[in-house]
Design an enzyme around this catalytic site. Structure first.
Site, PDB file in Angstrom:
ATOM      1  CG  ASP A   7      14.167  20.525 -15.482  1.00 40.84           C
ATOM      2  OD1 ASP A   7      14.016  21.728 -15.757  1.00 40.84           O
ATOM      3  OD2 ASP A   7      15.274  19.980 -15.412  1.00 40.84           O
TER       4      ASP A   7
ATOM      5  NE  ARG B  56      15.083  16.527 -21.022  1.00 40.27           N
ATOM      6  CZ  ARG B  56      16.327  16.736 -20.580  1.00 40.27           C
ATOM      7  NH1 ARG B  56      17.248  17.221 -21.408  1.00 40.27           N
ATOM      8  NH2 ARG B  56      16.643  16.478 -19.321  1.00 40.27           N
TER       9      ARG B  56
ATOM     10  CD  GLN C 292      19.734  13.393 -18.061  1.00 36.83           C
ATOM     11  OE1 GLN C 292      19.840  14.302 -18.862  1.00 36.83           O
ATOM     12  NE2 GLN C 292      19.435  13.612 -16.795  1.00 36.83           N
TER      13      GLN C 292
ATOM     14  CG  ASP D  48      26.149  21.943 -19.312  1.00 34.80           C
ATOM     15  OD1 ASP D  48      25.595  21.749 -18.221  1.00 34.80           O
ATOM     16  OD2 ASP D  48      25.570  22.456 -20.295  1.00 34.80           O
TER      17      ASP D  48
ATOM     18  CD  GLU E 207      24.882  19.257 -22.268  1.00 31.94           C
ATOM     19  OE1 GLU E 207      24.156  19.069 -21.280  1.00 31.94           O
ATOM     20  OE2 GLU E 207      24.635  20.105 -23.147  1.00 31.94           O
TER      21      GLU E 207
ATOM     22  CB  SER F 183      23.635  19.367 -17.379  1.00 30.13           C
ATOM     23  OG  SER F 183      23.299  20.627 -16.869  1.00 30.13           O
TER      24      SER F 183
END
Length: 318
Positions: free
Chosen positions: A16, A75, A90, A218, A231, A234
């Site tokens: 991704d 990331r 996640q 989101d 947040e 998503s």
């Protein structure tokens, strides 16, 4: 529940890129393997979004069936702050759908079910630890408010994206923003979104009948501890062959179509699906009334951030 990969082959095209401007690149390394006779160029995953769709086919699942994963990713280009970490955890999920389920009503119904679980987790946590209940920190609302990114821009045309989110959360403390990735009337998308997983181009309608775009979005809430937008998830209905090609054309990335993952969508070999990720540490941080991800997750933080936290009695796990 299935195992999600930590590393993938670069040539597969399943990693991704998170956005479409190339600013957040994955960690890549070369595996020489047998004195470079059979080498592999590999990447650490940034998200499992594309891999999950391939996995649906590998596991032979059918419409209405899906998978869940306990995803871990890295990331490296994130700015590290109170709710952004280089280490990402996640609850990722993906489900096969039919072509007639590729619509806004189905998306909203799915999001509503996810919200019910998050709200239920809050109730459960407070039953176990009554001290979490506080007049200072109000509970999550029972229901989400659904708004298109275009509708939020209409309300706050002079504010940049994050400030628009902050402003709308003062009115609705839990929202689902629809259509992230589509270019809005001010000439910019609400936020960049990669062109090869979520469908942000399909035309839909707002509650009052105006034309809008996008089958993704989101979940955001107001965090009363940090006094910031927060947040949690998503997700979206994924691209089909038609919308994949259109989105890659808009983003000038048609060369991706030669990759195995993209060929699988174009040729109809990969199933239609809906999916997303729910931030584990983000949810835990919110429900446990914590001020920093480092209070619920072990990862690396700059010394200056740890020093600031220590002065404010915020206990970052080492």
């Amino acid at each position: 529940m299935v195992q999600v990969p930590l590393i993938v082959d670069v040539e597969s095209g399943v990693n991704d890129l998170l956005d479409r401007d190339g600013s957040r690149t994955p960690i890549q390394f070369h595996i020489s393997n047998d004195y470079n006779k059979h080498p592999i160029d590999a990447q650490v995953v940034q998200a499992a979004t594309k891999w999950k769709r391939v996995a649906l086919k590998q596991f032979g699942l059918k419409p209405g069936e899906g998978l869940c994963t306990d995803m871990r990713a890295v990331r490296k280009d994130y700015f590290l702050d109170h709710d952004h970490s280089a280490y990402v955890d996640q609850w990722d999920w993906e489900k096969i759908i039919t072509s007639d389920q590729r619509n806004l009503d189905y998306l909203k119904d799915t999001v509503t079910k996810i919200w019910k679980v998050i709200k239920g987790a809050e109730v459960f946590a407070e039953e176990m630890f009554p001290q979490l209940k506080s007049d200072k920190y109000p509970n999550l609302p029972d229901e989400l408010t659904f708004l298109h990114a275009e509708e939020i821009l209409d309300r706050f045309p002079n504010l940049p994206r994050k400030q628009r989110e902050t402003a709308i959360l003062q009115e609705f403390p839990a929202i689902f923003i629809i259509g992230i990735g589509w270019t809005l009337k001010d000439g910019y998308p609400h936020e960049l979104r990669a062109a090869d997983y979520d469908d942000w181009i399909t035309e839909t309608k707002s509650a009052d009948g105006r034309p809008m775009h996008g089958l993704n979005g989101d979940i955001l809430v107001w965090n009363p501890v940090t006094k910031r937008r927060h947040e949690l998830s998503s997700m979206g209905i994924r691209v089909n062959a038609e919308t994949l090609r259109k989105q890659l054309e808009i983003t000038h990335q048609l060369d991706f179509l030669k990759l195995p993952y993209h060929q699988g969508i174009i040729n109809g070999d990969l199933p239609l699906s809906i999916g997303g990720g729910i931030g584990q540490s983000r949810v835990q941080m919110l429900l446990l009334k914590k001020a920093h991800l480092g209070e619920v997750s072990v990862t690396v933080w700059p010394k200056i951030l740890k020093d600031i936290c220590a002065k404010k009695n915020i206990h970052v796990i080492e």
